[in-house]
Design an enzyme around this catalytic site. Structure first.
Site, mmCIF file in Angstrom:
data_model
loop_
_atom_site.group_PDB
_atom_site.id
_atom_site.type_symbol
_atom_site.label_atom_id
_atom_site.label_comp_id
_atom_site.label_asym_id
_atom_site.label_seq_id
_atom_site.Cartn_x
_atom_site.Cartn_y
_atom_site.Cartn_z
ATOM 1 N N ASN A 154 95.239 69.436 -17.051
ATOM 2 C CA ASN A 154 96.385 70.183 -17.576
ATOM 3 C C ASN A 154 97.533 69.181 -17.719
ATOM 4 O O ASN A 154 98.158 68.815 -16.728
ATOM 5 C CB ASN A 154 96.764 71.325 -16.613
ATOM 6 C CG ASN A 154 98.013 72.057 -17.069
ATOM 7 O OD1 ASN A 154 98.513 71.825 -18.177
ATOM 8 N ND2 ASN A 154 98.520 72.946 -16.228
ATOM 9 N N LYS A 157 100.330 69.659 -18.967
ATOM 10 C CA LYS A 157 101.650 70.307 -18.927
ATOM 11 C C LYS A 157 102.507 69.758 -20.073
ATOM 12 O O LYS A 157 101.965 69.473 -21.140
ATOM 13 C CB LYS A 157 102.296 70.114 -17.552
ATOM 14 C CG LYS A 157 101.343 70.566 -16.423
ATOM 15 C CD LYS A 157 101.961 70.669 -15.076
ATOM 16 C CE LYS A 157 100.932 71.200 -14.085
ATOM 17 N NZ LYS A 157 101.460 71.384 -12.741
ATOM 18 N N HIS A 160 99.490 80.438 -15.905
ATOM 19 C CA HIS A 160 99.812 79.343 -14.984
ATOM 20 C C HIS A 160 101.069 79.713 -14.203
ATOM 21 O O HIS A 160 101.971 80.360 -14.741
ATOM 22 C CB HIS A 160 100.030 78.044 -15.770
ATOM 23 C CG HIS A 160 100.083 76.858 -14.858
ATOM 24 N ND1 HIS A 160 101.212 76.533 -14.154
ATOM 25 C CD2 HIS A 160 99.139 75.947 -14.507
ATOM 26 C CE1 HIS A 160 100.959 75.467 -13.399
ATOM 27 N NE2 HIS A 160 99.700 75.092 -13.599
ATOM 28 N N GLU A 192 103.595 78.114 -13.466
ATOM 29 C CA GLU A 192 104.845 77.671 -14.098
ATOM 30 C C GLU A 192 105.280 78.657 -15.186
ATOM 31 O O GLU A 192 106.467 78.880 -15.396
ATOM 32 C CB GLU A 192 104.676 76.241 -14.635
ATOM 33 C CG GLU A 192 104.657 75.231 -13.477
ATOM 34 C CD GLU A 192 103.796 74.002 -13.689
ATOM 35 O OE1 GLU A 192 103.432 73.693 -14.834
ATOM 36 O OE2 GLU A 192 103.480 73.348 -12.670
ATOM 37 N N GLU A 204 95.375 78.390 -7.743
ATOM 38 C CA GLU A 204 96.345 77.308 -7.616
ATOM 39 C C GLU A 204 97.494 77.758 -6.720
ATOM 40 O O GLU A 204 98.450 78.396 -7.203
ATOM 41 C CB GLU A 204 96.912 76.936 -8.987
ATOM 42 C CG GLU A 204 95.883 76.452 -9.984
ATOM 43 C CD GLU A 204 96.510 75.545 -11.046
ATOM 44 O OE1 GLU A 204 96.064 74.404 -11.164
ATOM 45 O OE2 GLU A 204 97.461 75.987 -11.718
ATOM 46 N N GLY A 236 101.929 69.891 -7.571
ATOM 47 C CA GLY A 236 102.893 68.813 -7.785
ATOM 48 C C GLY A 236 103.604 68.366 -6.518
ATOM 49 O O GLY A 236 104.610 67.665 -6.580
ATOM 50 N N SER A 273 97.554 69.382 -6.536
ATOM 51 C CA SER A 273 97.555 68.024 -5.965
ATOM 52 C C SER A 273 96.152 67.439 -5.772
ATOM 53 O O SER A 273 95.905 66.682 -4.836
ATOM 54 C CB SER A 273 98.332 67.991 -4.643
ATOM 55 O OG SER A 273 99.688 68.336 -4.863
HETATM 56 P P1 13P Z 1 99.137 68.976 -9.846
HETATM 57 O O1 13P Z 1 97.718 68.474 -9.896
HETATM 58 O O2 13P Z 1 100.118 68.033 -10.443
HETATM 59 O O3 13P Z 1 99.507 69.435 -8.454
HETATM 60 O O4 13P Z 1 99.193 70.285 -10.773
HETATM 61 C C1 13P Z 1 98.246 71.281 -10.590
HETATM 62 C C2 13P Z 1 98.357 72.255 -11.694
HETATM 63 O O5 13P Z 1 99.328 72.992 -11.806
HETATM 64 C C3 13P Z 1 97.274 72.287 -12.694
HETATM 65 O O6 13P Z 1 97.379 73.381 -13.531
#
Ligand code: 13P
Length: 271
Positions: A12, A14, A99, A101, A171, A177, A217
């Protein structure tokens, strides 16, 4: 990971990468993972601007291109939105839905997420449905209430999905992150519970065959322990997917988990 399900490793990106950077990445990644795609489904979820590039470059490979969001109408006066037919049109086969976010920053609700997942499925895109709790919810003992509600809302809106037509991703928001991964045991516990609920809602066959990924992560150094868990079928990777090298390493970890599984199965036969 259980033997009956093909693992998936998904990048992903992002809101990262210009078109030129996406081109460089795909040119590097595709030869690195070409030998692994029989055993591992590899997907790259790109922003809308570089999705056509990724779609075109992955066209003749088994690597899947995917979008990170969609709207649940096909066309019309929805300024700024992108529909399932548009996403398919540029060569994508999957789409991330819900997601955290999108839920936390852009106010998506269980209801909109459910409508998006249903639209993706109806259009023949694989929805990768994300669920997960905040740190506060977990600390207050409310993890399962949150996650089960998210899963139920989506399943209520899906019309008899088959196990290979949808993917779930657990997640935990506190692990995204932050560098703080869920322990392999916590990931297994949550994903095992989700699979149990999917059995109730979609039937045992669905629950056995649907893939549930872990995200938060993940990196090459911690992925093997997570992938070794029975119910964890792969990873949805943010930060560590941004370099083709480290994402290719994660695909390799998933491939090795398949080999490990086969060894374990053989040992059980011998016993
Ligand atoms: P990270 O791997 O940066 O923690 O992000 C995970 C994520 O949100 C994947 O969709």
């Amino acid at each position: 990971m259980a033997a009956q399900r093909k693992p998936m490793m998904a990048a992903n990106w992002k809101m990262n990468k210009l078109v030129r950077e996406a081109e460089d990445y795909a040119a590097k990644l595709l030869p690195r993972v070409a030998d692994s795609t029989d055993e591992v489904d590899v997907a790259v979820f790109a922003p809308f601007t570089s999705l056509p590039t990724v779609g075109r470059m992955t066209e003749d490979s088994a690597v899947m291109a995917g979008a990170q969001n969609l709207y649940f109408e096909d066309s019309g006066a929805y300024t700024g939105e992108v529909s399932a037919p548009m996403i398919k049109d540029v060569g994508a086969e999957a789409v991330i839905v819900g997601h955290s976010e999108r839920r936390e920053i852009f106010g998506e609700t269980d209801e909109t997420v459910a409508r998006k997942a249903a639209k993706a499925l109806e259009a023949g895109l694989i929805p990768v449905v994300c669920v997960g709790e905040t740190k506060e919810e977990r600390d207050a003992g409310g993890m399962w209430e949150k996650v089960s509600g998210q899963v139920r809302a989506v399943m209520d809106g899906l019309d008899s999905p088959s196990g290979d037509s949808v993917v779930f991703a657990y997640e935990p928001i506190w692990a995204i992150g932050t560098g703080e991964t869920a322990s392999p045991e916590d990931a297994q516990e949550a994903i095992g519970q989700i699979r149990g609920l999917l059995g109730e809602l979609g039937g045992e066959e669905f629950a056995h065959s649907v893939r549930i990924l872990y995200g938060g992560s993940i990196k090459p150094s911690n992925a093997a322990d997570i992938m070794a868990q029975d119910d964890v079928d792969g990873g949805l990777v943010g930060g560590a997917s941004l370099e083709a090298d480290s994402f290719a390493e994660l695909v390799e970890v998933a491939r090795q988990s398949v080999a490990q599984n086969e060894d374990d199965a053989q040992e059980r036969m011998v016993e």
